[in-house]
Design a protein around this motif. Structure first.
Motif: not given
Length: 527
Positions: A200-229
């Motif tokens: 039921i879950i569209p793969g592209p929607l899940l991929a986008v959520f994962v991308g947001v999560f990795l970048n800013s959701g729970l600070s999974v990546l080190p701060s110097n890896f976070h993307l600029e605007n």
């Protein structure tokens, strides 16, 4: 025109609409940026293309919106007219012209493109998507989203941009892009599709959520890896509805007497109509249900969309292959998915632009790469090769031409090559010569055109004195005027060469030709 909306397919069309929304969002923004237009104008065109064109169109799986093929025209037109408000007036007028084209049934032009060229165009678009999106996965976002031309606006080209990966890539974008791509690959596997919950879950929607999560959701990546605007979606944010309306650019109707406005309108109408008809042909070939889009109605739908888009400050609209392909690949069953994508685009732009601006371009690039791969699968090259050189050569030439130039130029080259093959095929085997001692039969095996004149003259020149010749046209329904002239000239000289000639099933033709002493009427060929 019947609406023909089918809400019984909502369970298929809604997730497809969500995926198309995710694909359309960066493309709308990127095309507006490349066109030198306000960013919101691209989003407006996407909304109108989904809702207005989707409602009127007879295409069940096609999606309309701003097209990369019009960026140069839009950029030059805005510069030439001096104001975006004057340009939007030209978009409105272009819409009326398209409606007229639909009314006079100009949509039939779309049926004259060879299938080998259309398949080549689809494959080329798939290759272009992959090549253009790889840099975005690596965080190289100088080139705008949706660019389909070989030579890029930033001075690079499709291949030189790939060379920048080694020294310009962004580690955070690369991690997000690769993880998003892995999510999409896993979600396309059979065990996911068979699972009633996960499917039921569209793969592209899940991929986008994962991308947001990795970048800013729970600070999974080190701060110097976070993307600029500049590596994220960049929608204009309005603090109020009045501020949002200030972003809109309404047409300057006082400029309607300006000849440049009308010139721009005709150029937009012709190019947008041609791109739409090409996309319709391609989309119909991708449709699993093999439905046929009424092309004249499509021109009317696109024209209506352009009128509305121009009135509220949007870019020109065409049916677009990338979004249509994503729609089909996501399981769309009806035109409802295109309308849903437009509604989601409108609601999200008005209500949650700040949340949309958290989406990494690398995640969206991963989504597009999957779309591109499904358009350019190796199996397509294999199947076209098996169909023979008359299909494979125009196909592969179209692929190369589109990749190394742009869509319309590539299609033109592909059609040219296909026409050469058509001429060659009609030339080859158009007539046969059977000789038994002095008796000679020249048989026309198919309709004979002017380009068969050379072969006919060679066959006639090979005849010998004393030959009894029968020229049989019983297998033809058409014989070109130049062929009649050649036969009549030969008939006139046959007596001097002691050749007896008989015409069988070749209709009497009265021909006028000019001599130095005036016009003389001759009837030479008898049935």
């Amino acid at each position: 025109m019947k609406s023909s909306l089918n809400f019984s397919n909502l369970k298929h069309d809604f997730p497809a609409g969500v995926v198309v929304f995710l694909v359309a969002l960066p493309l709308c923004l990127g095309i507006a940026l490349a066109s030198g237009a306000p960013l919101l104008s691209g989003v407006i065109a996407g909304i109108i293309g989904g809702i207005v064109v989707g409602a009127i169109s007879g295409s069940q799986v096609g999606v309309a919106g701003p097209a990369a093929g019009l960026t140069v025209i839009v950029l030059n037109s805005i510069t030439e007219l001096g104001a975006f408000e004057s340009f939007t007036l030209a978009v409105v007028l272009a819409g009326f012209i398209q409606i007229i084209l639909g009314a006079v049934k100009a949509g039939v032009i779309g049926y004259y493109f060879p299938s080998s060229v259309i398949k080549g165009m689809l494959t080329a678009i798939g290759i272009i998507i992959i090549l253009k999106q790889i840099p975005h996965v690596f965080g190289i976002d100088q080139d705008y989203e949706g660019d389909e031309n070989f030579v890029q606006k930033d001075g690079e080209n499709t291949f030189s941009e790939l060379l920048n990966i080694t020294h310009l890539f962004n580690e955070g974008a690369l991690i997000i892009g690769v993880v998003s791509l892995l999510v999409l690959i896993i979600w396309d596997m059979d065990f996911i599709k068979r699972n009633k919950v996960l499917s039921i879950i569209p793969g592209p929607l899940l991929a986008v959520f994962v991308g947001v999560f990795l970048n800013s959701g729970l600070s999974v990546l080190p701060s110097n890896f976070h993307l600029e605007n500049n590596h994220l979606v960049n929608l204009p944010i309005a603090k109020s509805f009045s501020e949002f309306t200030s972003f809109l650019a309404f047409p300057n109707f006082s400029a309607i007497t300006n000849p440049l406005i009308w010139k721009t309108a005709f150029v937009i109408a012709v190019v947008a109509s041609l791109e739409t008809l090409l996309s319709v042909e391609a989309t119909d070939k991708l449709d699993p249900q093999s439905r046929i889009t009424p092309t004249n109605r499509e021109l009317i739908a696109q024209g209506s969309g352009n009128i509305v888009s121009g009135l509220v400050g949007g870019l020109p609209i065409t049916q677009v292959i990338v979004r249509s392909s994503a729609n089909i690949q996501s399981g769309s069953k009806s035109k409802l998915s295109a309308i849903i994508h437009g509604i989601i685009l409108m609601v999200c732009t008005l209500s949650i632009p700040s949340l949309l601006n958290l989406i990494p371009l690398a995640s969206l690039a991963a989504v597009l790469i999957m779309v591109g791969y499904k358009l350019a699968k190796p199996s397509m090259f294999k199947s076209m090769f098996k169909e023979g050189p008359d299909q494979f050569v125009p196909f592969i030439i179209t692929v190369l031409a589109v990749v190394f130039t742009d869509l319309l130029t590539g299609i033109g080259i592909g059609v040219g090559v296909a026409m050469v093959y058509i001429l060659y095929t009609n030339y080859k085997g158009s007539m046969s010569v059977i000789r038994e001692d002095k008796n000679v039969l020249i048989q026309f095996n198919k309709d004979i055109f002017y380009f068969n004149k050379s072969e006919l003259m060679q066959n006639l020149a090979s005849l010998r004195s004393g030959d009894q010749v029968v020229i049989d046209g019983s297998k033809t329904t058409f014989i070109d005027h130049d062929i009649f002239l050649t036969l009549e000239e030969f008939q006139a000289e046959a007596k001097a060469r002691h050749i007896n000639i008989e015409f069988k099933n070749i209709k009497r033709r009265k021909l006028n030709y000019r001599k130095s002493d005036g016009i003389v009427s001759k009837t030479l060929i008898s049935e």
